[in-house]
Design an enzyme around this catalytic site. Structure first.
Site, PDB file in Angstrom:
ATOM      1  N   ARG A 315      -8.320   8.165   5.188  1.00 18.57           N
ATOM      2  CA  ARG A 315      -8.162   6.748   4.856  1.00 18.57           C
ATOM      3  C   ARG A 315      -7.671   5.895   6.035  1.00 18.57           C
ATOM      4  O   ARG A 315      -8.222   4.821   6.275  1.00 18.57           O
ATOM      5  CB  ARG A 315      -7.241   6.555   3.640  1.00 18.57           C
ATOM      6  CG  ARG A 315      -7.724   7.281   2.382  1.00 18.57           C
ATOM      7  CD  ARG A 315      -7.016   6.823   1.113  1.00 18.57           C
ATOM      8  NE  ARG A 315      -7.384   5.464   0.788  1.00 18.57           N
ATOM      9  CZ  ARG A 315      -6.651   4.408   1.016  1.00 18.57           C
ATOM     10  NH1 ARG A 315      -5.455   4.548   1.535  1.00 18.57           N
ATOM     11  NH2 ARG A 315      -7.090   3.207   0.730  1.00 18.57           N
ATOM     12  N   TYR A 319     -10.442   3.219   6.866  1.00 22.01           N
ATOM     13  CA  TYR A 319     -10.183   1.864   6.336  1.00 22.01           C
ATOM     14  C   TYR A 319      -8.968   1.206   6.981  1.00 22.01           C
ATOM     15  O   TYR A 319      -8.445   0.228   6.428  1.00 22.01           O
ATOM     16  CB  TYR A 319      -9.914   1.907   4.830  1.00 22.01           C
ATOM     17  CG  TYR A 319     -10.795   2.792   4.010  1.00 22.01           C
ATOM     18  CD1 TYR A 319     -12.146   2.514   3.845  1.00 22.01           C
ATOM     19  CD2 TYR A 319     -10.270   3.906   3.357  1.00 22.01           C
ATOM     20  CE1 TYR A 319     -12.944   3.330   3.066  1.00 22.01           C
ATOM     21  CE2 TYR A 319     -11.072   4.716   2.566  1.00 22.01           C
ATOM     22  CZ  TYR A 319     -12.402   4.422   2.435  1.00 22.01           C
ATOM     23  OH  TYR A 319     -13.187   5.226   1.654  1.00 22.01           O
ATOM     24  N   CYS A 344      -9.851  16.004  17.752  1.00 21.94           N
ATOM     25  CA  CYS A 344     -10.251  15.406  19.020  1.00 21.94           C
ATOM     26  C   CYS A 344     -11.012  14.109  18.809  1.00 21.94           C
ATOM     27  O   CYS A 344     -12.227  14.029  19.069  1.00 21.94           O
ATOM     28  CB  CYS A 344     -11.067  16.419  19.815  1.00 21.94           C
ATOM     29  SG  CYS A 344     -10.058  17.845  20.180  1.00 21.94           S
TER      30      CYS A 344
END
Ligand code: LLP
Length: 422
Positions: A315, A319, A344
């Protein structure tokens, strides 16, 4: 009330000390509170209690773990599913077919067939071609499929663009202005029974106003359909109510505010109202428990490198979502740091320039509000294990999904014989 609290200096989930879970299961691990979910389900049910037999269908995508679904099934919740897999999970958790809604823009013939055979409350159709396919399938099975059209009310939900769904340019639903024509055309298709309309304008909504607009438009559309002679018995108001991630911001509207708004707007509709909450029920009921691998100096701030990463909780990367992060057993003192995972990618960041409890290598931390859209969106990028899930219920806790480690993934993969060296 939070079900994750400090007791004698150590964060507990209900009555279970998080270090005990970390020791037994390892980190990273998702930890869920059954009673937090029950409390949210009960609060929403109470807020909707003035309505006529509402159906609260948990959006399975938010947290599809079967133990979680079982807790919610026992609270009387149904399920909103968007795939054959979610349908199977809902049924495995004991959710009765007539409490299952099937949403989603891309239902396949196989998914339609399976849900029709198993039974459901209704399919929320998102296009006319979908109705045509379902009609053929229902006729071939000698069944009648209960359907609603999901309409797109062209409302700006005011949420993050990637989780707003009710604007005209989004892929979801049929334009609300086309609902009459679509329902009229539906009369020409066999095997379908029109139940009503559905709307869902987005997720993590922090204001009621866009929902009010959408619901009002839905009401107008229902009135038009009735004037056209359609019997309308359900109205699905979707999910989307936001929750508090950042305690320094004003909290989103409560279930009570939402229930009062719905009651006011739908008075006299004479339908059964259906709801599809996901995040509201499960979001605050989970944390991602992680261990600090090491602290690395940075130019501006130190990096706190934890053993959870974007593959476990995407998340923040996807977002720019804000999750509260704290030490499990704060030792006093604070630091300002970037909290990052080992993957990475520069985007593998949980927090930037965040004021935190002072931590060092080996300390446990919690990333909060990780009960919804967290484990369910996890992947194995960088050949990382899939983090396990633990459910706590009072003083009891159990692993409800074990860690799936790299060995298990390696065992799934096949090198074709023609590549093997002699
Ligand atoms: N109904 C439908 C048709 C949906 O598409 C969704 C969520 C819900 C109900 C439940 O919405 P909720 O009450 O949970 O807001 N991964 C994103 C959220 C995506 C939501 C997708 N649809 C995130 O982590 O914020």
């Amino acid at each position: 009330m939070s079900f994750f609290q400090l007791r004698e200096g150590v964060t507990h989930c209900e009555d279970a000390p998080l270090p005990e879970i970390a020791r037994a299961v390892g980190t990273p691990v998702f930890v869920y509170s059954a009673n937090a979910m029950r409390a949210q389900a009960r609060a929403l049910r109470a807020a909707l209690s003035g309505l006529n037999d509402p159906l609260i269908a948990f959006a399975v995508k938010a947290n599809p773990n079967i133990a979680v679904l079982t807790v919610l099934a026992k609270e009387g919740l149904g399920a909103d599913v968007v795939s054959g897999g979610e349908y199977l999970r809902a049924r495995a958790a004991g959710i009765a077919p007539d409490r299952i809604l099937f949403s989603g823009v891309g239902k396949t013939a196989a998914e339609m067939r399976a849900a029709l055979a198993g039974g459901l409350c209704q399919f929320n159709l998102e296009s006319f071609p979908e109705a045509e396919l379902l009609s053929q399938i229902a006729l071939s099975m000698g069944r009648t499929a209960p359907v609603a059209f999901r309409v797109n009310p062209d409302v700006d939900a005011g949420s993050h663009a990637k989780i707003s769904t009710g604007a005209a340019h989004n892929k979801f639903g049929i334009p609300i202005g086309e609902a009459r024509a679509a329902c009229e055309a539906l009369r020409g298709l066999g095997g379908l029974e029109l139940k009503g309309l559905a709307v869902h304008i987005g997720s993590q909504l922090t204001r009621l106003a866009p929902l009010e607009t959408a619901i009002a438009r839905l009401g107008e559309a229902i009135a038009l359909l009735r004037a056209d002679g359609h019997e309308i018995s359900t109205a699905d108001l979707g999910g989307g109510l936001g929750i508090s991630y950042d305690p320094s911001l004003p909290p989103p509207p409560s279930s009570e505010d939402y229930g009062a708004m719905v009651a006011r707007l739908t008075r006299g509709w004479d339908v059964r109202l259906l709801f599809e909450p996901g995040r509201l029920i499960a979001g605050d009921a989970g944390v991602l428990l992680t261990e600090v691998v090491r602290i690395k100096a940075g130019v501006a701030n130190p990096f706190v490198i934890v053993d959870a990463a974007m593959n476990d909780l995407v998340r923040p990367s996807l977002y720019d979502a804000w999750h509260e992060i704290a030490a499990v057993a704060p030792k006093g003192g604070e630091m300002v740091a970037d909290v990052v995972g080992p993957v990475c990618e520069s985007g593998d960041v949980f927090a930037v320039a965040r004021r935190l409890d002072r931590v060092e290598a080996g300390d446990l931390m919690v990333i909060r509000t990780a009960g919804a859209y967290a484990a369910t969106m996890a992947g194995t990028y960088n050949s990382r294990a899939l983090a396990p899930e633990v459910l706590v219920d009072g003083a009891d806790w159990a692993i409800v999904r074990p860690r799936r480690d790299t060995q298990a993934f390696l065992a799934d993969e096949i090198v074709p014989p023609w590549l093997e060296r002699a």
